[in-house]
Design a protein around this motif. Structure first.
Motif, PDB file in Angstrom:
ATOM      1  N   GLU A 183      28.057  72.062  13.558  1.00  0.00           N
ATOM      2  CA  GLU A 183      26.647  72.516  14.622  1.00  0.00           C
ATOM      3  C   GLU A 183      26.413  73.600  13.407  1.00  0.00           C
ATOM      4  O   GLU A 183      26.115  74.261  13.307  1.00  0.00           O
ATOM      5  N   LEU A 184      24.624  73.781  14.448  1.00  0.00           N
ATOM      6  CA  LEU A 184      24.466  74.578  14.489  1.00  0.00           C
ATOM      7  C   LEU A 184      24.641  76.093  14.707  1.00  0.00           C
ATOM      8  O   LEU A 184      25.274  76.530  15.149  1.00  0.00           O
ATOM      9  N   ASP A 185      24.272  76.706  14.157  1.00  0.00           N
ATOM     10  CA  ASP A 185      24.467  78.466  14.407  1.00  0.00           C
ATOM     11  C   ASP A 185      23.104  79.298  15.288  1.00  0.00           C
ATOM     12  O   ASP A 185      23.494  80.386  14.710  1.00  0.00           O
ATOM     13  N   ARG A 186      22.314  78.139  15.222  1.00  0.00           N
ATOM     14  CA  ARG A 186      21.177  78.966  16.516  1.00  0.00           C
ATOM     15  C   ARG A 186      21.467  77.911  17.589  1.00  0.00           C
ATOM     16  O   ARG A 186      21.890  76.673  17.381  1.00  0.00           O
ATOM     17  N   ALA A 188      20.393  74.828  19.892  1.00  0.00           N
ATOM     18  CA  ALA A 188      19.427  73.075  19.643  1.00  0.00           C
ATOM     19  C   ALA A 188      18.073  73.430  20.478  1.00  0.00           C
ATOM     20  O   ALA A 188      17.767  74.411  21.339  1.00  0.00           O
ATOM     21  N   ASP A 189      16.557  73.079  19.938  1.00  0.00           N
ATOM     22  CA  ASP A 189      15.147  73.582  19.945  1.00  0.00           C
ATOM     23  C   ASP A 189      14.434  71.977  20.399  1.00  0.00           C
ATOM     24  O   ASP A 189      14.220  71.312  20.404  1.00  0.00           O
ATOM     25  N   HIS A 251      23.062  60.552  15.960  1.00  0.00           N
ATOM     26  CA  HIS A 251      23.272  61.243  14.197  1.00  0.00           C
ATOM     27  C   HIS A 251      23.602  59.917  13.261  1.00  0.00           C
ATOM     28  O   HIS A 251      23.017  59.642  12.896  1.00  0.00           O
ATOM     29  N   GLU A 268      20.425  68.363  11.521  1.00  0.00           N
ATOM     30  CA  GLU A 268      19.235  69.820  12.340  1.00  0.00           C
ATOM     31  C   GLU A 268      18.152  68.824  13.932  1.00  0.00           C
ATOM     32  O   GLU A 268      18.574  69.245  14.634  1.00  0.00           O
ATOM     33  N   ASP A 269      18.196  67.704  12.883  1.00  0.00           N
ATOM     34  CA  ASP A 269      16.649  66.645  13.703  1.00  0.00           C
ATOM     35  C   ASP A 269      17.536  66.530  14.850  1.00  0.00           C
ATOM     36  O   ASP A 269      17.378  66.132  15.929  1.00  0.00           O
ATOM     37  N   TRP A 271      19.938  66.953  16.439  1.00  0.00           N
ATOM     38  CA  TRP A 271      20.787  68.135  17.499  1.00  0.00           C
ATOM     39  C   TRP A 271      19.488  68.493  18.096  1.00  0.00           C
ATOM     40  O   TRP A 271      19.490  68.607  19.600  1.00  0.00           O
ATOM     41  N   ASP A 272      17.936  68.921  17.379  1.00  0.00           N
ATOM     42  CA  ASP A 272      17.289  69.206  17.668  1.00  0.00           C
ATOM     43  C   ASP A 272      16.250  67.637  19.394  1.00  0.00           C
ATOM     44  O   ASP A 272      15.981  67.833  20.447  1.00  0.00           O
ATOM     45  N   PRO A 320      24.060  78.578  20.611  1.00  0.00           N
ATOM     46  CA  PRO A 320      24.931  77.588  19.564  1.00  0.00           C
ATOM     47  C   PRO A 320      26.292  77.850  21.226  1.00  0.00           C
ATOM     48  O   PRO A 320      26.750  79.359  21.488  1.00  0.00           O
TER      49      PRO A 320
END
Length: 344
Positions: A183-186, A188-189, A251, A268-269, A271-272, A320
């Protein structure tokens, strides 16, 4: 890596078991009890549907396979028989359960029949595989429930039973679910995801997410490429309306032809772009605010209130998620449960 023969399979099992164990350890809360032993991993051993006897069960199972592949034609909103119009959109089960539920990390159906009855946190009750199929009809297919004695339901259940023929009750398989990438630590954008969608997804799913119909004049023909949002897509109560599920699915399977062995998108891609898809409009499921009688059992990425914690709707949708999990763990220790105030 070899993927055939007993030795090759044994290596894969050992590797996958190690990955499962390391993942459990990595995400275990500090001070938590040791993870439960990994279940025995069952071999994918699917009976040949075309070799099933020409009896009622064989015919039902083959009909079920057809419904899974062409749901829109048999129980969709434009199906020939008006009484059989249970699905509210023109999707097919195989749009989410790829290759008829036989692709690894593409929400496979191989263990579905063996997994039920099972406890459902969403309803706080034990549910059957029949109940679970109806949940899919009402959520992923944005439709209405079907009676258990109806022939299409009997056919779907027969198909699922055949898939699980050689799966022990409670058994597991390599390739279950949609995967579990880091998972991201930010958060998702969605904005960043829009550019990724335009670059890698829009050619197939179209820039407006509407997909590609087989025949614009005949909706009962379904889609060659499914819509990702809009009125003919899955509703807000579907499993794929949650970011963790959709991002992992993307993914491991997208663009079309991708395999979990060699993903196209970096995590990362994925998630976004999943966040971008879920930021788009789709049908709203009525009564969704009454899901999960105990809010402490609600998935951290459920994109609709109420919640047991104080985190925002935005963070539940896009992360997150680690801070939310930590707060839920604390609340479980302090309160045990948090009743859903919308259930009287």
């Amino acid at each position: 890596m070899t993927r055939s023969g007993f030795c090759g399979f044994k290596l894969i099992v050992v590797f996958a078991s190690a990955v499962v164990i390391s993942t459990l350890l990595a995400f275990a809360p500090s001070g938590a009890a040791p993870p439960s032993p990994v279940k025995d991993i069952a071999v994918w051993n699917i009976p040949a549907f075309d070799a099933l006897p020409d009896d009622e069960n064989g015919r039902l199972a083959r009909y079920g396979r057809t419904i899974i592949a062409a749901t829109y034609a048999h129980i969709g909103p434009a199906a020939v028989n008006p009484a059989a119009r249970y699905a509210g959109n023109n999707l097919a089960c195989t749009n989410c359960h790829l290759r008829g539920g036989l692709k690894k990390f593409a929400l496979p159906l191989v263990t579905a029949s063996a997994d039920y009855p099972a406890y459902s946190a969403r309803t706080n009750a034990s549910i059957s595989i029949f109940d679970r199929v109806n949940q899919c009809l009402m959520r992923s297919m944005n439709g209405r429930p079907m009676a258990e004695q109806d022939r299409p339901m009997q056919a779907i259940l027969a198909y699922l039973r055949v898939l699980s023929t050689n799966i022990p009750v409670g058994g597991t398989i390599i390739g279950a679910g949609a995967g579990a990438m880091p998972e991201l630590d930010r958060a998702a954008d969605p904005g960043r995801g829009a550019a990724i969608y335009a670059r890698t997804c829009a050619d197939c799913h179209r820039p407006d997410g509407s997909g590609v119909r087989r025949n614009v004049a005949l909706p009962e023909m379904g889609y060659a490429v499914p819509p990702l949002w809009g009125q003919d897509s899955f509703n807000t109560g579907a499993g794929t309306a949650r970011l963790i599920t959709l991002a992992n699915f993307v993914h491991d399977n997208m663009p079309n032809g991708t395999s979990w062995v060699a993903p196209t998108l970096v995590p990362e891609d994925a998630w976004d772009v999943a966040a971008f898809v879920l930021s788009q409009p789709r049908p709203q499921l009525a009564g969704i605010d009454r899901d999960f009688p105990n809010l402490l059992l609600k998935p951290v990425d459920a994109g609709y209130p109420p919640y047991a914690d104080s985190f925002s709707l935005e963070q539940h949708r896009y992360g997150p998620f680690a801070p939310i999990r930590a707060e839920i763990t604390r609340l479980k220790e302090v309160r045990g449960e948090v009743p859903n105030p919308n259930i009287r």
